[in-house]
Design a protein around this motif. Structure first.
Motif, PDB file in Angstrom:
ATOM      1  N   THR A   1       0.854  -1.092  -0.126  1.00 57.25           N
ATOM      2  CA  THR A   1       0.263   0.221   0.471  1.00 57.25           C
ATOM      3  C   THR A   1       0.985   1.468  -0.216  1.00 57.25           C
ATOM      4  O   THR A   1       0.736   2.380  -1.172  1.00 57.25           O
ATOM      5  CB  THR A   1      -1.178  -0.045   1.108  1.00 57.25           C
ATOM      6  OG1 THR A   1      -1.749  -1.161   1.300  1.00 57.25           O
ATOM      7  CG2 THR A   1      -2.057   0.520   0.826  1.00 57.25           C
ATOM      8  N   GLU A   2       2.059   1.349   0.838  1.00 56.78           N
ATOM      9  CA  GLU A   2       2.402   2.074   0.707  1.00 56.78           C
ATOM     10  C   GLU A   2       3.222   2.721  -0.527  1.00 56.78           C
ATOM     11  O   GLU A   2       3.483   3.891  -1.058  1.00 56.78           O
ATOM     12  CB  GLU A   2       3.941   2.360   2.306  1.00 56.78           C
ATOM     13  CG  GLU A   2       4.342   3.615   1.824  1.00 56.78           C
ATOM     14  CD  GLU A   2       5.521   3.672   3.296  1.00 56.78           C
ATOM     15  OE1 GLU A   2       6.463   4.441   3.707  1.00 56.78           O
ATOM     16  OE2 GLU A   2       5.769   2.314   4.020  1.00 56.78           O
ATOM     17  N   GLU A   3       3.999   2.028  -0.738  1.00 57.67           N
ATOM     18  CA  GLU A   3       4.481   2.109  -2.421  1.00 57.67           C
ATOM     19  C   GLU A   3       3.531   2.435  -3.573  1.00 57.67           C
ATOM     20  O   GLU A   3       4.071   3.634  -4.045  1.00 57.67           O
ATOM     21  CB  GLU A   3       5.422   0.303  -3.363  1.00 57.67           C
ATOM     22  CG  GLU A   3       6.741   0.401  -1.751  1.00 57.67           C
ATOM     23  CD  GLU A   3       5.850  -0.750  -0.437  1.00 57.67           C
ATOM     24  OE1 GLU A   3       4.988  -0.416  -0.251  1.00 57.67           O
ATOM     25  OE2 GLU A   3       7.009  -0.893   0.100  1.00 57.67           O
ATOM     26  N   LEU A   4       2.969   1.939  -2.921  1.00 56.40           N
ATOM     27  CA  LEU A   4       1.493   2.331  -4.239  1.00 56.40           C
ATOM     28  C   LEU A   4       1.538   4.106  -4.339  1.00 56.40           C
ATOM     29  O   LEU A   4       1.310   4.128  -5.035  1.00 56.40           O
ATOM     30  CB  LEU A   4      -0.244   1.416  -3.941  1.00 56.40           C
ATOM     31  CG  LEU A   4      -1.109   1.603  -5.257  1.00 56.40           C
ATOM     32  CD1 LEU A   4      -0.475   1.570  -6.694  1.00 56.40           C
ATOM     33  CD2 LEU A   4      -2.467   0.491  -4.777  1.00 56.40           C
ATOM     34  N   PHE A   5       0.534   4.030  -3.323  1.00 57.37           N
ATOM     35  CA  PHE A   5       1.191   5.493  -2.824  1.00 57.37           C
ATOM     36  C   PHE A   5       2.001   6.476  -3.279  1.00 57.37           C
ATOM     37  O   PHE A   5       1.367   8.076  -3.609  1.00 57.37           O
ATOM     38  CB  PHE A   5       0.218   5.708  -1.599  1.00 57.37           C
ATOM     39  CG  PHE A   5      -1.352   5.396  -0.955  1.00 57.37           C
ATOM     40  CD1 PHE A   5      -1.909   4.806  -2.274  1.00 57.37           C
ATOM     41  CD2 PHE A   5      -1.761   4.810   0.381  1.00 57.37           C
ATOM     42  CE1 PHE A   5      -3.098   4.325  -1.948  1.00 57.37           C
ATOM     43  CE2 PHE A   5      -2.770   4.669   0.423  1.00 57.37           C
ATOM     44  CZ  PHE A   5      -3.814   4.342  -0.192  1.00 57.37           C
ATOM     45  N   ASP A   6       2.871   6.489  -2.624  1.00 57.82           N
ATOM     46  CA  ASP A   6       4.086   6.889  -2.994  1.00 57.82           C
ATOM     47  C   ASP A   6       4.345   6.687  -4.493  1.00 57.82           C
ATOM     48  O   ASP A   6       4.280   8.203  -5.331  1.00 57.82           O
ATOM     49  CB  ASP A   6       5.628   6.353  -2.303  1.00 57.82           C
ATOM     50  CG  ASP A   6       5.766   6.189  -1.644  1.00 57.82           C
ATOM     51  OD1 ASP A   6       4.850   7.487  -0.743  1.00 57.82           O
ATOM     52  OD2 ASP A   6       6.298   5.611  -0.816  1.00 57.82           O
TER      53      ASP A   6
END
Length: 91
Positions: A68-73
């Motif tokens: 999720t964090e990588e996708l949002f970044d």
């Protein structure tokens, strides 16, 4: 002159079909801009991190990690680029 002849002369059925076909050919400029921005150096960095995370998570059978964090970044970087460029193409 019959009803069918009036319809043919007025061109109503054919005109409606042609107008609908023309509307379908319209392309949303945001799609092209998103693709272009996803290929920039800044976004490629985040896309690589996302792909590494997805392959790491996919290789494990039991994990609670998600990307999720990588996708949002990645989405944040891409949308920042899009916001800079999109309004120049809007009329």
């Amino acid at each position: 002159m019959g009803f069918e002849e009036k319809m043919i002369l007025n061109g109503e059925p054919e005109d409606e079909e042609e107008e609908e076909e023309e509307e379908e050919d319209m392309v949303d400029p945001i799609d092209a801009t998103r693709q272009k921005c996803a290929e920039t150096h800044h976004c490629v960095h985040y896309k690589e991190k996302l792909e590494q995370c997805e392959s790491r998570v996919g290789s494990r059978s039991a994990t609670t990690e998600d990307c999720t964090e990588e996708l949002f970044d990645f989405l944040h970087a891409r949308d920042h680029c899009v916001s800079d460029q999109l309004f120049h193409s809007v009329k």
